[in-house]
Scaffold this active site. Structure first.
Site, short mmCIF file in Angstrom:
data_model
loop_
_atom_site.label_atom_id
_atom_site.label_comp_id
_atom_site.label_asym_id
_atom_site.label_seq_id
_atom_site.Cartn_x
_atom_site.Cartn_y
_atom_site.Cartn_z
CB ILE A 149 -4.90 1.76 -3.13
CG1 ILE A 149 -3.42 2.08 -2.97
CG2 ILE A 149 -5.42 2.48 -4.35
CD1 ILE A 149 -2.68 1.22 -2.08
CB ALA A 199 -3.49 2.68 2.28
CB SER A 200 -0.26 5.40 -0.70
OG SER A 200 0.18 6.09 -1.82
CG HIS A 201 0.93 5.08 -4.89
ND1 HIS A 201 1.13 5.96 -3.88
CD2 HIS A 201 1.35 5.67 -6.02
CE1 HIS A 201 1.66 7.06 -4.38
NE2 HIS A 201 1.80 6.90 -5.67
CG LEU A 202 -2.66 -0.98 -4.65
CD1 LEU A 202 -2.89 -2.14 -3.71
CD2 LEU A 202 -2.43 -1.49 -6.06
#
Ligand SMILES: O=P(O)(O)OC[C@H]1O[C@H](O)[C@H](O)[C@@H](O)[C@@H]1O
Length: 585
Positions: free
Chosen positions: A153, A207-210
């Protein structure tokens, strides 16, 4: 730019490479990747460096030493917005072993963000400055650098930071959008002037988690006299068509060599969805039942990692539900992969290494297969006794095994395969690039070749290749945490503490006649006994001592666990709760 609200792991890799392209031309090329490696350590960022003989460099090697704090701050000035921020950042504090690790996203108490957009921008600008420095000898003044990202994200946010810094420094950016890490590396090799390829260097961002934002598919160019040019290129189509050609070639030029073969793919909502439309379908495979192909940085279905049990269960179920011939699963950025045969038998970890070793040893009899340290004794027997190769069990870490294979070749020991149980695998024929898609292409080649001979046995041709691989009945990994703030560390580092634990264990084992230290071992303490083995070693990255145990029965595994527990329990900073629980079963 996407907003950030969750913890993120970002890994950055910087590599310099002088490989031959598939067409035989030699290019000096460089690759830098800011990428996600695992869902386990969500917050960390890593940066590793490589030299011209290998893909990845050691942190201590010359290119990285020149990429120091001073260079970053100084070069960041060209990027404009990063100047004041970069001055306050201790970039060297982001260094962790051969990587750089940092917290990219706020949200966890006590873990402040230290991999921000300005820091990312500064690293990108420094990369360009370093790269230009190397290319100036060739008269180059303006670089072409590719930027790609997976479904994480924070990808767009960091892509913008990279693009801003590098174009402000006067270099051109090729944005590939959603891409795999190996494809980014490949972009330094591809000869295609129409698409501005090959690039001088590449940067992969994850990237991560959105929630994931899709990329603009349009090709467009933006001109600005003082800045570099940004061009969007559909590079994944170019890269995938190379994979398609490789399979066609192995099937004697047949256009659709997988015609009628049913293959399901699980991309885990990462970047691997391209494999269905751009690789399998053009080869004639039926792909119905493929799942989680849509990029989604929240990973709503399972962790995209073939080492993860739930992920393997998901692809196995998809194979069985769809009565497919084969299942393929990738991690988020497609440098790890695994497969499942038509009966739901997993082809991952030791089995995938055995399978790849069988394929590679057919092509290169007697060659050495380099693997990580947690591979089984059964794998050694299989490679050496059944396949006639040599098994060199080295250290954990895809970079370690690849570097070791390259080193062996340089000292006259032929090696064509370097592979980890994690699903990272690199072949000499593919520039030692750990590419999960390429590993799967090697399997497809086998299937395609078998079908050309009129065979309709589907994935049995693969399963047969690992026939005879002895597997332990019990396989466990228990990760023992070191409390870094514990008084027992006496202010020392967790690494020193971990080494002390290992030394103590080694001494204890020497006094136990049921246990025998492995004659050749490159990290930690590996011991055989009770018909099985264990390995206790320091994690590459975390304050953790991972313990791997394999045995033919639970009782024997417990005996091995008890031997470790007895030796380490006096180390009060070591959390042995999970091990104690295991031996009480
Ligand atoms: O040492 P550990 O904590 O088990 O981690 C080791 C692993 O770290 C990362 O995930 C790397 O990508 C792997 O190549 C490596 O095997």
């Amino acid at each position: 730019m996407a907003a950030l609200s969750a913890k993120t792991i970002q890994n950055a890799f910087l590599a310099q490479h002088h490989p031959r392209t598939r067409h035989g031309t030699r290019y000096p090329s460089d690759f830098c990747s800011l990428k996600t490696r695992s869902m386990r350590s969500f917050q960390e960022c890593r940066l590793a460096v490589a030299d011209s003989s290998a893909k990845w460099l050691n942190t201590t090697s010359t290119p990285w030493t020149s990429f120091d704090r001073q260079a970053v701050s100084c070069n960041a000035a060209q990027g404009g917005s990063v100047v004041s921020y970069a001055g306050k950042v201790d970039f060297l504090k982001l260094q962790n072993g051969s990587d750089i690790r940092g917290v990219a996203v706020a949200g966890v108490e006590g873990e402040p963000v230290n991999l921000t957009e300005p820091v990312t921008e500064a690293i990108a600008v420094a990369f360009a400055a370093w790269l230009l420095n190397k290319k100036e000898a060739d008269g180059l003044r303006r670089l072409r650098i590719s930027v790609g990202h997976d479904s994480r994200i924070s990808a767009h946010k960091l892509q913008n930071a990279v693009t801003h810094g590098i174009t402000a420094a006067g270099h051109d950016i090729l944005q590939f959008g959603l891409a795999s890490t190996p494809a980014m590396f490949n972009s330094t090799l591809t000869e295609d002037e129409k698409n501005h390829l090959p690039v001088d260097g590449g940067i992969m961002i994850t990237a991560s988690h959105l929630p994931y934002n899709r990329n603009d598919d349009n090709q467009k160019e933006r001109e600005d006299a003082s800045r570099g040019v940004v061009t969007n290129v559909d590079y994944m189509s170019i890269y995938a068509s190379d994979l398609v050609q490789a399979v066609r070639k192995s099937a004697g030029g047949k256009e659709e060599p997988l015609d009628g073969l049913h293959i399901v793919v699980d991309a885990g909502n990462g970047a691997g969805g391209f494999f269905v439309d751009k690789v399998l379908k053009p080869l004639g495979a039926v792909t119905t039942g493929s799942q989680f192909l849509e990029p989604d940085g929240l990973f709503p279905n399972h962790i995209p990692n073939p080492e993860d049990k739930t992920a393997m269960m998901a692809i196995t179920q998809a194979v069985l539900d769809n009565k497919a011939d084969l299942g393929i699963i990738f991690d988020t950025d497609v440098d790890r992969s695994a497969a499942v045969d038509s009966s739901g038998h997993e082809l991952n970890r030791n089995r995938l290494i055995a399978l790849m070793a069988a394929i590679v040893l057919e092509e290169h009899p007697g060659t050495t297969v380099v693997t990580d340290s947690v591979t089984s004794d059964g794998l050694t027997v299989f490679i050496e006794n059944k396949l006639g190769g040599k098994h060199h069990r080295f250290k954990r870490g895809y970079k370690n095994v690849i570097d070791e294979a390259i080193r062996l070749n340089s000292v006259g020991e032929e090696s064509h395969l370097a592979m980890e149980t994690s699903g990272h695998g690199a072949l000499k024929e593919n520039h030692w690039l750990d590419d999960g898609a390429y590993l799967m292409v090697k399997l497809l080649n086998k299937l395609a070749a078998a079908r050309t001979l009129g065979s309709s046995i589907g994935s049995k041709v693969l399963t047969d290749l690992v026939d005879g691989l002895e597997e332990a009945a019990v396989t466990v990994e228990i990760r023992l945490k070191i409390d870094q703030n514990h008084a027992d560390l006496k202010g020392g580092s967790f690494r020193d503490y971990g080494e002390a634990v290992l030394r103590h264990l080694e001494n204890a084992i020497a006094k136990d006649s049921d246990l025998h230290k492995a004659p050749k071992n490159y990290e930690g303490v590996r011991v055989s006994g009770y018909g099985g083995w264990f390995l206790l070693r320091l994690s590459l990255h975390d304050p953790v001592l991972p313990l791997n145990i394999e045995a033919q029965s639970k009782d024997d595994a417990i005996k091995l666990g008890l031997a470790v527990l007895a030796a380490v329990s006096e180390f009060s900073a070591l959390d042995v709760t999970a091990l104690s629980k295991f031996v009480r079963q």
